[in-house]
Design a protein around this motif. Structure first.
Motif: not given
Length: 262
Positions: A66-68, A71, A196, A200, A216, A243
């Motif tokens: 999910s972070f990849q 971003i 972002f 996410i 994800t 986050v």
């Protein structure tokens, strides 16, 4: 002279704050419950459900994915959105007015319809693997934020400064990088944050574009709820909220939130 707030207005404001904060308080309380099922108010306090998140490999793997994707998808949307916003504002007279509407279609079209169309066109039509399709899909989903937010900064920019730099011999690309881009950095940062956070937390697009071995975190949360109903789900939700708060705290510590309004 001080202005007194009408009691009715104060009560209405308090109800609005309660409406906004109550779900967050319930989720935080449920994540700390010492029971094996979701409940509120919490029956005892424990942090073992937060530790349980990191013990489940599916949560760890999907969180990294999910972070990849967030971003890379956000970066790709900015690479497409900044030039588009620049063109729409720099050549607003020459370009047709309806052109700017095309960049908000991912928001206007229902996400389920948009996700299915991405599945048919990107994954099946072009035959792209799941991971690149997921990144491209998220980039298209958050593209309106990049175009609109950066465009708002460009709308207040005086393009005569750019023309002066070019007339003095600075190449157009260097002018954009050294003159235009520093003046709209607030809009770029704001667009990155909005894109972002949207990426996410996305479910509707990801559910169509994920595949075997690639998922994800929001999709994994739904899959976990189908088999279990423990406070782990609430704990994951609390971490996602942290986050978001962390991103805003970093912006406040480095630039200040008022920087984004300039």
């Amino acid at each position: 002279m001080t202005t007194r707030i009408h009691p009715v207005l104060g009560v209405f404001a308090a109800l609005v704050f309660l409406f906004l904060l109550a779900p967050l308080v319930i989720i935080v309380g449920a994540s700390l419950s010492d029971t094996s099922y979701l409940t509120f108010p919490p029956q005892g306090l424990t942090l073992r459900w937060f530790a349980n998140i990191f013990e489940i490999s599916a949560f760890r793997n999907t969180a990294i994915t999910s972070f990849q994707v967030a971003i890379l998808g956000t970066a790709l949307s900015l690479l497409m959105g900044i030039p588009a916003a620049y063109a729409l504002n720099r050549y607003r007279v020459e370009l047709p007015k309806w052109l700017s509407t095309l960049f908000v279609l991912p928001i206007l079209v229902p996400e389920i319809v948009f996700g299915f169309s991405l599945l048919k066109s990107i994954t099946i039509g072009f035959g792209l693997p799941v991971y690149p399709s997921l990144i491209l899909g998220h980039a298209l989903l958050v593209l309106p934020y990049s175009v609109r937010v950066v465009g708002a900064s460009l709308a207040a920019f005086d393009f005569s400064v750019e023309e002066a730099a070019i007339s003095l011999g600075c190449p157009p690309l260097k002018t954009f990088m050294t003159v235009v881009l520093p003046n709209i950095r607030a809009g770029v940062i704001a667009a990155f944050i909005l894109a972002f956070i949207t990426s996410i937390n996305d479910v509707s697009i990801s559910v169509f574009l994920t595949g075997p071995g690639i998922s994800t975190l929001p999709i994994q949360i739904l899959a976990h709820m189908e088999q279990f109903f423990d406070p782990t789900i609430a704990s994951v939700s609390v971490l996602l909220m942290l986050v978001t708060v962390g991103v805003m705290a970093i912006v406040e510590a480095t630039l200040g939130l008022t920087f984004l309004t300039k």
